[in-house]
Design a protein around this motif. Structure first.
Motif, PDB file in Angstrom:
ATOM      1  N   PRO A   1       0.812  -1.221   0.000  1.00 13.05           N
ATOM      2  CA  PRO A   1       0.000   0.000   0.000  1.00 13.05           C
ATOM      3  C   PRO A   1       0.845   1.271   0.000  1.00 13.05           C
ATOM      4  O   PRO A   1       1.919   1.334   0.601  1.00 13.05           O
ATOM      5  CB  PRO A   1      -0.795  -0.107   1.308  1.00 13.05           C
ATOM      6  CG  PRO A   1      -0.779  -1.543   1.651  1.00 13.05           C
ATOM      7  CD  PRO A   1       0.534  -2.066   1.157  1.00 13.05           C
ATOM      8  N   THR A   2       0.346   2.262  -0.700  1.00 12.79           N
ATOM      9  CA  THR A   2       0.941   3.588  -0.694  1.00 12.79           C
ATOM     10  C   THR A   2      -0.201   4.592  -0.630  1.00 12.79           C
ATOM     11  O   THR A   2      -1.362   4.214  -0.440  1.00 12.79           O
ATOM     12  CB  THR A   2       1.818   3.805  -1.936  1.00 12.79           C
ATOM     13  OG1 THR A   2       2.473   5.069  -1.851  1.00 12.79           O
ATOM     14  CG2 THR A   2       1.004   3.725  -3.215  1.00 12.79           C
ATOM     15  N   VAL A   3       0.096   5.865  -0.768  1.00 13.85           N
ATOM     16  CA  VAL A   3      -0.944   6.882  -0.671  1.00 13.85           C
ATOM     17  C   VAL A   3      -1.962   6.676  -1.789  1.00 13.85           C
ATOM     18  O   VAL A   3      -1.603   6.438  -2.931  1.00 13.85           O
ATOM     19  CB  VAL A   3      -0.316   8.287  -0.770  1.00 13.85           C
ATOM     20  CG1 VAL A   3      -1.412   9.352  -0.775  1.00 13.85           C
ATOM     21  CG2 VAL A   3       0.632   8.519   0.391  1.00 13.85           C
ATOM     22  N   GLY A   4      -3.237   6.779  -1.434  1.00 13.07           N
ATOM     23  CA  GLY A   4      -4.291   6.638  -2.424  1.00 13.07           C
ATOM     24  C   GLY A   4      -4.632   5.208  -2.736  1.00 13.07           C
ATOM     25  O   GLY A   4      -4.751   4.820  -3.899  1.00 13.07           O
ATOM     26  N   ASN A   5      -4.819   4.394  -1.696  1.00 12.96           N
ATOM     27  CA  ASN A   5      -5.228   3.013  -1.906  1.00 12.96           C
ATOM     28  C   ASN A   5      -6.684   2.972  -2.373  1.00 12.96           C
ATOM     29  O   ASN A   5      -7.449   3.928  -2.202  1.00 12.96           O
ATOM     30  CB  ASN A   5      -5.092   2.223  -0.603  1.00 12.96           C
ATOM     31  CG  ASN A   5      -3.674   2.229  -0.100  1.00 12.96           C
ATOM     32  OD1 ASN A   5      -2.761   1.851  -0.807  1.00 12.96           O
ATOM     33  ND2 ASN A   5      -3.481   2.693   1.135  1.00 12.96           N
ATOM     34  N   VAL A   6      -7.068   1.836  -2.948  1.00 10.45           N
ATOM     35  CA  VAL A   6      -8.412   1.711  -3.506  1.00 10.45           C
ATOM     36  C   VAL A   6      -9.483   1.975  -2.457  1.00 10.45           C
ATOM     37  O   VAL A   6     -10.441   2.716  -2.703  1.00 10.45           O
ATOM     38  CB  VAL A   6      -8.600   0.324  -4.149  1.00 10.45           C
ATOM     39  CG1 VAL A   6     -10.051   0.126  -4.585  1.00 10.45           C
ATOM     40  CG2 VAL A   6      -7.664   0.144  -5.335  1.00 10.45           C
ATOM     41  N   HIS A   7      -9.330   1.403  -1.269  1.00 12.35           N
ATOM     42  CA  HIS A   7     -10.385   1.589  -0.264  1.00 12.35           C
ATOM     43  C   HIS A   7     -10.451   3.027   0.222  1.00 12.35           C
ATOM     44  O   HIS A   7     -11.532   3.532   0.552  1.00 12.35           O
ATOM     45  CB  HIS A   7     -10.220   0.613   0.904  1.00 12.35           C
ATOM     46  CG  HIS A   7      -9.148   0.945   1.878  1.00 12.35           C
ATOM     47  ND1 HIS A   7      -7.825   0.639   1.652  1.00 12.35           N
ATOM     48  CD2 HIS A   7      -9.189   1.571   3.095  1.00 12.35           C
ATOM     49  CE1 HIS A   7      -7.106   1.029   2.681  1.00 12.35           C
ATOM     50  NE2 HIS A   7      -7.896   1.599   3.563  1.00 12.35           N
ATOM     51  N   GLU A   8      -9.318   3.723   0.256  1.00 11.08           N
ATOM     52  CA  GLU A   8      -9.338   5.119   0.673  1.00 11.08           C
ATOM     53  C   GLU A   8     -10.118   5.973  -0.330  1.00 11.08           C
ATOM     54  O   GLU A   8     -10.912   6.842   0.047  1.00 11.08           O
ATOM     55  CB  GLU A   8      -7.909   5.638   0.816  1.00 11.08           C
ATOM     56  CG  GLU A   8      -7.144   5.004   1.955  1.00 11.08           C
ATOM     57  CD  GLU A   8      -5.682   5.390   1.969  1.00 11.08           C
ATOM     58  OE1 GLU A   8      -5.064   5.299   3.048  1.00 11.08           O
ATOM     59  OE2 GLU A   8      -5.137   5.771   0.911  1.00 11.08           O
ATOM     60  N   ILE A   9      -9.872   5.724  -1.624  1.00 12.92           N
ATOM     61  CA  ILE A   9     -10.578   6.470  -2.666  1.00 12.92           C
ATOM     62  C   ILE A   9     -12.067   6.127  -2.646  1.00 12.92           C
ATOM     63  O   ILE A   9     -12.934   7.005  -2.627  1.00 12.92           O
ATOM     64  CB  ILE A   9      -9.974   6.155  -4.042  1.00 12.92           C
ATOM     65  CG1 ILE A   9      -8.497   6.535  -4.095  1.00 12.92           C
ATOM     66  CG2 ILE A   9     -10.753   6.880  -5.141  1.00 12.92           C
ATOM     67  CD1 ILE A   9      -7.777   6.009  -5.314  1.00 12.92           C
ATOM     68  N   ALA A  10     -12.360   4.822  -2.642  1.00  8.77           N
ATOM     69  CA  ALA A  10     -13.750   4.385  -2.734  1.00  8.77           C
ATOM     70  C   ALA A  10     -14.552   4.811  -1.516  1.00  8.77           C
ATOM     71  O   ALA A  10     -15.689   5.304  -1.643  1.00  8.77           O
ATOM     72  CB  ALA A  10     -13.798   2.872  -2.906  1.00  8.77           C
ATOM     73  N   GLN A  11     -13.993   4.649  -0.333  1.00  7.61           N
ATOM     74  CA  GLN A  11     -14.753   4.961   0.873  1.00  7.61           C
ATOM     75  C   GLN A  11     -14.825   6.456   1.152  1.00  7.61           C
ATOM     76  O   GLN A  11     -15.654   6.897   1.956  1.00  7.61           O
ATOM     77  CB  GLN A  11     -14.171   4.193   2.056  1.00  7.61           C
ATOM     78  CG  GLN A  11     -14.411   2.694   1.927  1.00  7.61           C
ATOM     79  CD  GLN A  11     -13.840   1.866   3.066  1.00  7.61           C
ATOM     80  OE1 GLN A  11     -13.092   2.367   3.909  1.00  7.61           O
ATOM     81  NE2 GLN A  11     -14.199   0.593   3.102  1.00  7.61           N
ATOM     82  N   SER A  12     -13.988   7.251   0.480  1.00  3.43           N
ATOM     83  CA  SER A  12     -14.152   8.700   0.577  1.00  3.43           C
ATOM     84  C   SER A  12     -15.408   9.148  -0.164  1.00  3.43           C
ATOM     85  O   SER A  12     -15.994  10.188   0.148  1.00  3.43           O
ATOM     86  CB  SER A  12     -12.924   9.422   0.013  1.00  3.43           C
ATOM     87  OG  SER A  12     -12.853   9.300  -1.403  1.00  3.43           O
ATOM     88  N   ALA A  13     -15.819   8.349  -1.147  1.00  3.60           N
ATOM     89  CA  ALA A  13     -17.047   8.648  -1.885  1.00  3.60           C
ATOM     90  C   ALA A  13     -18.254   7.970  -1.260  1.00  3.60           C
ATOM     91  O   ALA A  13     -19.365   8.514  -1.285  1.00  3.60           O
ATOM     92  CB  ALA A  13     -16.909   8.194  -3.342  1.00  3.60           C
ATOM     93  N   ASP A  14     -18.049   6.774  -0.703  1.00  9.68           N
ATOM     94  CA  ASP A  14     -19.141   6.013  -0.101  1.00  9.68           C
ATOM     95  C   ASP A  14     -18.537   5.128   0.978  1.00  9.68           C
ATOM     96  O   ASP A  14     -17.799   4.182   0.674  1.00  9.68           O
ATOM     97  CB  ASP A  14     -19.847   5.170  -1.160  1.00  9.68           C
ATOM     98  CG  ASP A  14     -21.071   4.444  -0.617  1.00  9.68           C
ATOM     99  OD1 ASP A  14     -21.153   4.234   0.607  1.00  9.68           O
ATOM    100  OD2 ASP A  14     -21.940   4.074  -1.426  1.00  9.68           O
ATOM    101  N   ALA A  15     -18.861   5.419   2.220  1.00 13.19           N
ATOM    102  CA  ALA A  15     -18.289   4.672   3.338  1.00 13.19           C
ATOM    103  C   ALA A  15     -18.646   3.195   3.299  1.00 13.19           C
ATOM    104  O   ALA A  15     -17.994   2.369   3.936  1.00 13.19           O
ATOM    105  CB  ALA A  15     -18.743   5.281   4.666  1.00 13.19           C
ATOM    106  N   GLY A  16     -19.677   2.857   2.529  1.00 14.20           N
ATOM    107  CA  GLY A  16     -20.095   1.464   2.438  1.00 14.20           C
ATOM    108  C   GLY A  16     -19.385   0.664   1.367  1.00 14.20           C
ATOM    109  O   GLY A  16     -19.644  -0.533   1.214  1.00 14.20           O
ATOM    110  N   ALA A  17     -18.487   1.281   0.615  1.00 12.15           N
ATOM    111  CA  ALA A  17     -17.769   0.562  -0.443  1.00 12.15           C
ATOM    112  C   ALA A  17     -16.915  -0.550   0.158  1.00 12.15           C
ATOM    113  O   ALA A  17     -16.343  -0.412   1.240  1.00 12.15           O
ATOM    114  CB  ALA A  17     -16.897   1.538  -1.232  1.00 12.15           C
TER     115      ALA A  17
END
Length: 270
Positions: free
Chosen positions: A83-99
């Protein structure tokens, strides 16, 4: 060599790995001397390689944002790496916490570090597995607990399939994942490659070093990559150079985008 406290005990510290060499190029700290040596030798042969890697990483971010815009809230990130900055879950859950996200990688350092970052995030799982074993991945407890295959899922294969030679049937591997997906699911892919006659001497030298010290790479051109996407309808702009896939700015494509050593695409399952 002293083993860091974050390194699982069964890792061979003298053998470079794909995930840890990639981590070196991204400026990460979860790598060993052997990884750094291999990364540096390839950079000496092809100094622009770090920029190439950063472009694949930026493509991942743009792809996730696009998929979120299509209503996707489930992601299977294959060959996810360290992992580095901007992981998939960070991006996705910033738009929808349920991702929901499942990361899959074969490298134990990548898996251990990914797990350490989750901090009790129950909507993200990490699986240590060989992504070529699609049946094992898809039937794993981690995938089964997070992903609903009756709903659309985005499968991410970013900078992955150039490590799968033709004799290991990359088309069949993709089909194994595709056939389990619900209609409206997506595949996002980036892949190292050139069109015929484009590869410069620096790239050939860097690839020779990487092949011998880390693992062999199979370059594919635009037509070959398109062939791997059988069963998916390409979204605009189709298969293009990595910087040219829905760039954030036209300036991102100038120069490097014209003969960038890699292609990207997203396909939708009807």
């Amino acid at each position: 060599m002293e083993r860091p406290n974050w390194a699982p005990g069964d890792i061979d510290l003298e053998r470079p790995s794909v995930a840890r060499v990639y981590d070196c190029w991204l400026g990460g700290a979860h790598n060993f001397a052997a990884d750094r040596a291999a990364a540096q030798k390839t950079l000496e042969a092809m100094p622009e390689l770090r920029g190439v890697v950063l472009n694949h990483r930026a493509l991942l971010r743009r792809a996730v944002w696009y998929l979120l815009g299509q209503g996707v809230r489930q992601f299977l990130d294959l060959g996810s790496g360290i992992p580095t900055v901007g992981n998939v879950h960070e991006i996705a859950q910033s738009a929808d916490a349920g991702a929901r996200v499942v990361y899959v990688d074969i490298d134990p350092v990548a898996v251990a570090h990914s797990r350490s970052l989750l901090n009790g995030n129950g909507r993200v799982s990490v699986l240590q597995a060989d992504v070529r074993d699609f049946e094992g991945v898809l039937t794993s407890q981690e995938v089964g607990a997070q992903l609903d295959f009756d709903e659309p899922i985005a499968v991410l294969m970013i900078a992955l399939l150039h490590f799968v030679p033709d004799e290991e049937d990359p088309r069949g591997i993709i089909a194994g994942y595709r056939d389990r997906l619900a209609p409206g699911s997506f595949l996002a892919i980036s892949h190292a490659g050139y069109e015929a006659g484009e590869e410069p001497p620096a790239s050939r030298e860097a690839r020779k070093i990487y092949d011998s010290s880390v693992t062999p790479i199979t370059l594919r051109d635009k037509t070959q990559l398109t062939g791997l996407l059988e069963g998916f309808s390409l979204v605009e702009p189709g298969v293009v150079r990595v910087p040219a896939w829905r760039p954030e700015s036209p300036d991102d494509v100038e120069g490097s985008g014209k003969r960038f050593p890699g292609f990207a695409a997203i396909g939708r399952k009807a």
